[in-house]
Design an enzyme around this catalytic site. Structure first.
Site, short mmCIF file in Angstrom:
data_model
loop_
_atom_site.label_atom_id
_atom_site.label_comp_id
_atom_site.label_asym_id
_atom_site.label_seq_id
_atom_site.Cartn_x
_atom_site.Cartn_y
_atom_site.Cartn_z
N GLU A 1 7.02 -5.65 -7.65
CA GLU A 1 7.11 -6.92 -6.94
C GLU A 1 8.20 -6.68 -5.46
O GLU A 1 7.85 -7.57 -4.55
CB GLU A 1 7.40 -8.08 -7.77
CG GLU A 1 6.83 -9.19 -7.38
CD GLU A 1 5.36 -9.48 -7.40
OE1 GLU A 1 4.42 -9.43 -6.70
OE2 GLU A 1 5.10 -9.12 -8.86
N ASP B 1 7.05 -6.51 -1.99
CA ASP B 1 6.59 -8.00 -1.24
C ASP B 1 7.59 -8.37 -0.24
O ASP B 1 7.39 -9.19 0.45
CB ASP B 1 6.38 -9.15 -2.21
CG ASP B 1 4.89 -9.07 -2.84
OD1 ASP B 1 3.94 -8.33 -2.32
OD2 ASP B 1 4.72 -9.97 -3.98
N THR C 1 -2.38 -9.11 -9.95
CA THR C 1 -2.34 -10.63 -10.08
C THR C 1 -3.68 -11.08 -10.77
O THR C 1 -4.36 -10.51 -10.63
CB THR C 1 -2.33 -11.23 -8.61
OG1 THR C 1 -1.22 -10.47 -7.96
CG2 THR C 1 -2.28 -12.70 -8.63
N ASN D 1 2.02 -7.43 -9.05
CA ASN D 1 1.84 -7.03 -7.73
C ASN D 1 0.76 -6.19 -7.74
O ASN D 1 -0.62 -6.38 -7.47
CB ASN D 1 3.15 -6.29 -6.88
CG ASN D 1 2.82 -6.38 -5.44
OD1 ASN D 1 2.18 -7.14 -4.99
ND2 ASN D 1 3.59 -5.32 -4.79
#
Ligand code: DON
Length: 566
Positions: A410, A413, A371, A391
């Site tokens: 990702e 998540d 990020t 991520n």
């Protein structure tokens, strides 16, 4: 509340609340401000503002530039959120989060009944359809004033001609040498002659330049309908992935209103789900009743109150929030006076609440489940906060064919299985269960704070689950403790996320006395983040000085490659 009033009256006598420390002042300018985690990307933003572009033009240009000069985190292969305040007074939130492929199934991630962490993080099974390209292009089309070619030109130049690596750049690249070595097309770019890149060396990325040129000439279509999608789909099929062309063709960004709440009179504009802005609001609203300033910065009591507010709010996050197109997010209930009051009622003045004892009082209405952040303001009155991500650092560490950019991981998540902790040790339930075409819940919450209807702060953070608590503490540091923006984001931080039931703290965040007091209150303390780094997150923030109107920009020292520039 009476017990708190007595306590505060006592502590106020002993604690000096004026904080002055030897921090550099923030960077000041009246013409505009760009703060990002890579200096060359910040300079691209400055160039776009000089050329007459607005903050949205600069945000799109910086987004593409970071994809070149900050490849761990700036990206084309990931997704994120953008919060915008326009000079007209309109507020906008753009959701360009990755979306799970139609053929995703939890069973694909399981080995012997358990989530295989390797598959969940380092394979094409981890990849959601990237949203960055459509997100940036949508922002430009709707709210920018320059052409896609104009805003992408600096990124293309940086990729083609290369750029000289600084210490901060090399520090990040060096962490993944072993992973780069495993993928020949990644090694060809980031390990020239098989060796890690050195400070002072020029990094050229011709394949990425070619990809960027194609986007600049053909727009989002080439990414979602053309050869770029095809390359990713082909690479995915060879490495556990289930991505199809249909997944790319179906991808959409969502242009919405930001979520709003108030903290001590200031208006907060932040991300609705699948962003976690509501949790920032829930924590701040809980804390609003307590005189943090009198209790003292990082005192045992102020830390206790913060940790408890974080604990209850993260409990709610991990139980109730998910993609709003799949689950009903009880936003009104989470921010209702009754819910906030009930949280305060459960916080004991001198004792930690065991996370295992928290019970929900939210009645759900029918259930339909690495990020980088940058902040920009222009002199015209527009403000933009963007957080976007792959991520993990360098995402799944894979580049599809000759596309030249890393892909996200990702899908980790999501709760792949309810209760199985993810990379950030977040224990999440049904609302965020993985499902086809769904977006995973995110902690990313780009935020704009308004004072008297004018932009006061633009901020956000990287750092997984710690994003939420980093933003809360930065706002508190300015609003409650009167720090300048540079001090506010560079203070050591602490973090609590319900489970694991611990306060995580950065070096020097909590004095020995504070630690001893917190332990007596029943807290377990751990140095470092839930994901094994000693310091966490990266912030990029702007405050507008209410007296002079000047923009004050601050880069986070945790990312020394970054720059605030006016
Ligand atoms: O969206 C999220 O919450 C995570 N994928 C963010 C990851 C992150 O911040 C890693 N950064 N340093």
């Amino acid at each position: 509340m009476l017990k708190w009033k007595v306590l505060v009256a006592l502590t106020a006598v002993f604690i000096t609340t004026h904080i002055s420390a030897a921090f550099l002042p923030p960077v000041q300018s009246k013409q505009g401000m760009i703060v990002s985690s890579q200096r060359l990307a910040s300079l691209v933003g400055q160039h776009i503002l000089h050329e007459g572009g607005n903050a949205v033009d600069a945000a799109v240009a910086v987004g593409y530039a970071l994809a070149v000069v900050h490849p761990c985190c700036g990206n084309l292969g990931g997704g994120g959120f953008m919060t915008i305040h326009l000079r007209s007074g309109k507020n906008v939130f753009i959701n360009f989060r990755e979306t799970a492929p139609a053929n995703i199934k939890p069973a694909l991630f399981l080995k012997d009944g358990k989530v295989d962490r390797q598959l969940a993080l380092h394979s094409y099974l981890a990849v959601g359809v990237p949203g960055t390209v459509m997100g940036l292009n949508t922002a430009l089309k709707k709210f920018g004033s320059l052409s896609l070619q104009q805003v992408m030109a600096p990124a293309i130049k940086l990729a083609k001609q290369g750029f000289i690596l600084s210490h901060g750049d090399v520090n990040i690249l060096r962490r993944y040498t072993d992973d780069f070595r495993k993928q020949p097309n990644v090694a060809a770019i980031f390990l020239p002659n098989g060796q890690p890149l050195q400070v002072g060396q020029r990094l050229k990325q011709p394949q990425l330049a070619h990809t960027l040129e194609a986007i600049s000439e053909q727009g989002s279509r080439v990414f979602y309908h053309g050869w770029i999608a095809q390359e990713i789909v082909q690479a995915a099929q060879k490495d556990h992935g289930v991505l199809s062309m249909q997944d790319f063709v179906r991808y959409k960004v969502h242009v919405e209103k930001p979520l709003e709440c108030h903290y001590r009179g200031d208006q907060i504009l932040t991300g609705p789900p699948p962003s976690s802005g509501v949790i920032i609001c829930e924590i701040l609203k809980t804390l609003q009743a307590y005189p943090l300033k009198n209790l003292g910065f990082h005192s045992a009591l102020a830390t206790h109150l913060n940790a408890e507010a974080m604990r209850f709010a993260f409990y709610d996050r991990n139980h109730y929030l998910g993609d709003p197109r799949f689950v009903k997010n009880p936003l009104k209930q989470l921010l209702s006076a009754e819910h906030i009051h009930s949280i305060r009622q459960q916080i004991k003045p001198f004792f930690a609440t065991p996370s295992s004892q928290i019970k929900s009082n939210i009645q759900l209405i029918a259930n339909n489940p690495n990020t980088t952040h940058y902040s920009i303001m222009d002199a015209k009155g527009n403000a933009v906060a963007v957080t976007y991500t792959l991520n993990g650092l360098f995402g799944n560490k894979r580049i599809a064919g000759k596309t030249g950019f890393f892909l996200n991981n990702e899908l980790d998540d999501f709760a792949i299985v309810a209760g199985a902790p993810n990379l950030f040790k977040l224990v999440q339930g049904k609302a965020n269960l993985i499902a086809p075409n769904k977006q995973p819940l995110s902690s990313m919450s780009p935020t704009i704070v308004m004072k008297n209807n004018k932009v006061y702060m633009v901020l956000g953070a990287a750092g997984g689950s710690t994003i939420i608590t980093s933003i809360v503490q930065a706002i508190e540091n300015v609003v409650d403790f009167g720090m300048n923006i540079n001090m506010a984001i560079n203070q050591p931080r602490f973090h609590m996320q319900w489970l694991p039931d611990k306060i995580y703290y950065e070096p020097f965040a909590l004095s020995a006395d504070t630690q001893a007091t917190l332990r007596k209150m029943g807290y377990q303390l751990q140095l470092g983040a839930p994901y094994h780094t000693k310091r966490w997150g990266q912030m990029a923030a702007i405050r507008v000085n209410p007296k002079t109107g000047a923009f004050e920009g601050a880069n986070d020292n945790r990312r020394p490659a970054g720059l605030a520039v006016g």
